[in-house]
Design a protein around this motif. Structure first.
Motif, PDB file in Angstrom:
ATOM      1  N   ILE A 197       4.405   8.118 -15.694  1.00  9.19           N
ATOM      2  CA  ILE A 197       3.364   8.255 -14.672  1.00  9.19           C
ATOM      3  C   ILE A 197       3.937   7.984 -13.285  1.00  9.19           C
ATOM      4  O   ILE A 197       4.999   7.393 -13.143  1.00  9.19           O
ATOM      5  N   GLY A 198       3.200   8.408 -12.267  1.00 10.26           N
ATOM      6  CA  GLY A 198       3.581   8.139 -10.893  1.00 10.26           C
ATOM      7  C   GLY A 198       2.539   7.289 -10.206  1.00 10.26           C
ATOM      8  O   GLY A 198       1.361   7.286 -10.599  1.00 10.26           O
ATOM      9  N   VAL A 199       2.970   6.538  -9.209  1.00  9.35           N
ATOM     10  CA  VAL A 199       2.047   5.782  -8.368  1.00  9.35           C
ATOM     11  C   VAL A 199       2.358   6.135  -6.914  1.00  9.35           C
ATOM     12  O   VAL A 199       3.511   6.394  -6.555  1.00  9.35           O
ATOM     13  N   PHE A 200       1.339   6.135  -6.110  1.00  9.41           N
ATOM     14  CA  PHE A 200       1.499   6.476  -4.697  1.00  9.41           C
ATOM     15  C   PHE A 200       0.528   5.616  -3.904  1.00  9.41           C
ATOM     16  O   PHE A 200      -0.687   5.757  -4.034  1.00  9.41           O
ATOM     17  N   PHE A 201       1.079   4.683  -3.121  1.00 10.15           N
ATOM     18  CA  PHE A 201       0.263   3.767  -2.336  1.00 10.15           C
ATOM     19  C   PHE A 201       0.467   4.039  -0.845  1.00 10.15           C
ATOM     20  O   PHE A 201       1.525   4.502  -0.420  1.00 10.15           O
ATOM     21  N   GLY A 202      -0.540   3.722  -0.061  1.00 11.81           N
ATOM     22  CA  GLY A 202      -0.432   3.888   1.383  1.00 11.81           C
ATOM     23  C   GLY A 202      -1.770   3.679   2.051  1.00 11.81           C
ATOM     24  O   GLY A 202      -2.773   3.341   1.403  1.00 11.81           O
ATOM     25  N   VAL A 331       7.368   4.274 -14.955  1.00  8.84           N
ATOM     26  CA  VAL A 331       6.560   4.318 -13.737  1.00  8.84           C
ATOM     27  C   VAL A 331       7.446   4.775 -12.583  1.00  8.84           C
ATOM     28  O   VAL A 331       8.512   4.205 -12.337  1.00  8.84           O
ATOM     29  N   HIS A 332       6.997   5.792 -11.862  1.00 10.82           N
ATOM     30  CA  HIS A 332       7.732   6.347 -10.731  1.00 10.82           C
ATOM     31  C   HIS A 332       6.939   6.081  -9.453  1.00 10.82           C
ATOM     32  O   HIS A 332       5.753   6.416  -9.375  1.00 10.82           O
ATOM     33  N   GLY A 333       7.597   5.491  -8.463  1.00 13.41           N
ATOM     34  CA  GLY A 333       6.934   5.136  -7.217  1.00 13.41           C
ATOM     35  C   GLY A 333       7.209   6.147  -6.119  1.00 13.41           C
ATOM     36  O   GLY A 333       8.342   6.260  -5.641  1.00 13.41           O
ATOM     37  N   ILE A 334       6.191   6.891  -5.723  1.00 20.92           N
ATOM     38  CA  ILE A 334       6.337   7.923  -4.694  1.00 20.92           C
ATOM     39  C   ILE A 334       6.203   7.274  -3.307  1.00 20.92           C
ATOM     40  O   ILE A 334       5.323   6.445  -3.086  1.00 20.92           O
ATOM     41  N   HIS A 335       7.094   7.658  -2.406  1.00 16.19           N
ATOM     42  CA  HIS A 335       6.984   7.133  -1.040  1.00 16.19           C
ATOM     43  C   HIS A 335       7.785   7.991  -0.069  1.00 16.19           C
ATOM     44  O   HIS A 335       8.740   8.675  -0.441  1.00 16.19           O
ATOM     45  N   GLY A 336       7.394   7.947   1.201  1.00 15.50           N
ATOM     46  CA  GLY A 336       8.148   8.617   2.263  1.00 15.50           C
ATOM     47  C   GLY A 336       9.136   7.653   2.884  1.00 15.50           C
ATOM     48  O   GLY A 336       9.193   6.462   2.528  1.00 15.50           O
ATOM     49  N   PRO A 356      11.992   4.746  -8.043  1.00 12.65           N
ATOM     50  CA  PRO A 356      11.498   5.276  -6.762  1.00 12.65           C
ATOM     51  C   PRO A 356      11.629   6.791  -6.695  1.00 12.65           C
ATOM     52  O   PRO A 356      12.584   7.364  -7.220  1.00 12.65           O
ATOM     53  N   TYR A 357      10.658   7.413  -6.063  1.00 16.42           N
ATOM     54  CA  TYR A 357      10.744   8.838  -5.748  1.00 16.42           C
ATOM     55  C   TYR A 357      10.680   8.947  -4.224  1.00 16.42           C
ATOM     56  O   TYR A 357       9.616   9.155  -3.642  1.00 16.42           O
ATOM     57  N   PRO A 358      11.838   8.767  -3.546  1.00 19.19           N
ATOM     58  CA  PRO A 358      11.841   8.772  -2.084  1.00 19.19           C
ATOM     59  C   PRO A 358      11.952  10.180  -1.516  1.00 19.19           C
ATOM     60  O   PRO A 358      12.661  11.031  -2.056  1.00 19.19           O
TER      61      PRO A 358
END
Length: 399
Positions: A197-202, A331-336, A356-358
């Motif tokens: 799964i992925g997570v994306f916070f902001g 768990v994959h963490g999406i971020h810019g 991380p998915y940068p």
């Protein structure tokens, strides 16, 4: 009045405290309280450290923005502090605070500066990680970390065997931890486990086309079953500053709360790194749900709303909740690579084994631009919501 407010700022007082502690530590260790070089150096350090801290943050921020690599950003922070510490120990030895032979066994000026920098960077990382988890206050934790480092370094320059051992252990342990965590994170971004799964916070203030593109790319490139996204309620920086009376809500406008600094604000703190205008949480939540549906991602993306968990432990608590749902899946963490994205990255890194998915931000799409009135940067439905929120003000102006 302005000078008084400046002196009352926490970061100014923190810097002066560090300068005073440095003077007492080296003065007591080497009976050098009357040494002019020590007095001048500690005064300089006391006043300069807040500016140096902002400069270090900016260097790391720029490197992160262009690379999205934690280890490179930390190296960018490390090098100027190493140069700064070399200068400090040169002044201490040339100024006669202590003879250079007393630190020869520690590698001379360069060796002491290198170990001091490693220890300082690592201890500050631990201090900030604790404050992020609401263990202690950010400024107080950093003060404690720097104070311990200054005292141990001062004792090590005396030449006592135990103090040298403590100094070396402090530098090697915390320095290794500091860089190892960053390097391991960067490696996980390259060598990841597909699926899960992925997570994306902001803040999603508001959600825009680049957010949706990042989610879609992560799903496709990593084979994600689902992505959970969650926005801040009130960013922790603002919540704490509001509580301390350093900022306030000046007014509400077009569905946004407009923040401003008060007379109690810290002169060296950037309270609004992502802007001073925030759509209310419920508004941002509605925009996120509308944008996900309009982008055709409803089957793959779930917009979460866990205000109680967020209030209790921020995104750490939200991520803990998601891990329970994930049932041991990757768990994959999406971020810019922008400032907000890299802050989220630090939460991923401190929360266990997250891949991380940068994504390096190169486009001109930003929530700030949308709030400033640019159109075409978000989905049509979200754009309509923004226009509707602006309508009352426009009607008021017509009257």
């Amino acid at each position: 009045m302005e000078r008084r407010l400046y002196m009352l700022s926490p970061s100014v007082q923190l810097g002066l405290t560090i300068g005073a502690l440095m003077y007492v530590s080296y003065g007591a260790a080497h009976h050098a309280f009357d040494n002019i070089a020590l007095i001048a150096l500690c005064a300089f350090v006391g006043f300069f450290i807040p500016y140096y801290s902002k400069l270090s943050n900016k260097i790391e921020e720029i490197i992160n923005l262009h690379t999205a690599r934690i280890s490179l950003g930390r190296l960018g922070r490390f090098i100027p502090q190493l140069a700064f510490n070399i200068g400090i120990f040169l002044v201490l030895t040339v100024g006669g605070v202590f003879p250079s032979r007393q630190i020869d066994t520690l590698g001379g000026v360069l060796g002491v500066a290198l170990i001091t920098t490693c220890a300082s960077q690592g201890m500050q990382y631990v201090a900030l990680a604790l404050s992020n988890r609401e263990i202690g206050d950010r400024n107080r934790n950093v003060l404690i970390a720097l104070s311990i480092n200054i005292v141990v370094t001062a004792l090590a320059t005396i030449g006592l065997g135990w103090s040298k051992t403590a100094f070396l252990l402090l530098g090697l342990t915390f320095g290794s931890l500091f860089f190892a965590i960053g390097l391991a994170s960067d490696l996980r971004a390259v060598f990841f486990r597909p699926g899960g799964i992925g997570v994306f916070f902001g803040t999603f203030n508001p959600i825009h086309k680049t957010h949706l593109a990042l989610i879609r790319q992560a799903i496709e490139s990593r084979g994600l079953e689902k992505v959970y996204i969650h926005s801040t309620t009130v960013p922790k920086l603002h919540a704490q500053a509001l509580q301390r009376g350093e900022i306030r809500i000046a007014r509400h406008e077009r569905g946004m709360r407009i923040y401003e600094k008060t007379a109690r604000a810290d002169v060296h703190v950037n309270y609004f790194p992502t802007g001073s205008r925030f759509y209310e949480y419920d508004t941002r939540l509605a925009m996120m749900r509308a944008a996900v549906a309009e982008a055709g991602l409803s089957g793959k993306v779930e917009v979460l709303s866990l205000p109680d968990e967020y209030a209790r432990g921020g995104f750490y608590a939200v991520l803990k909740h998601i891990r329970k749902v994930a049932h041991h899946r990757a768990v994959h963490g999406i971020h810019g690579s922008d400032l907000g994205g890299m802050w989220v990255r630090s939460i991923y890194d401190e929360s266990g084994w997250v891949y991380p998915y940068p994504v390096v931000r190169r486009d001109k799409v930003s929530a700030t631009a949308i709030r400033n009135g640019e159109i075409g940067l978000t989905t049509p439905t979200v754009q309509e919501m923004i226009v509707a929120l602006s309508a009352p003000r426009e009607l008021e102006n017509q009257c």
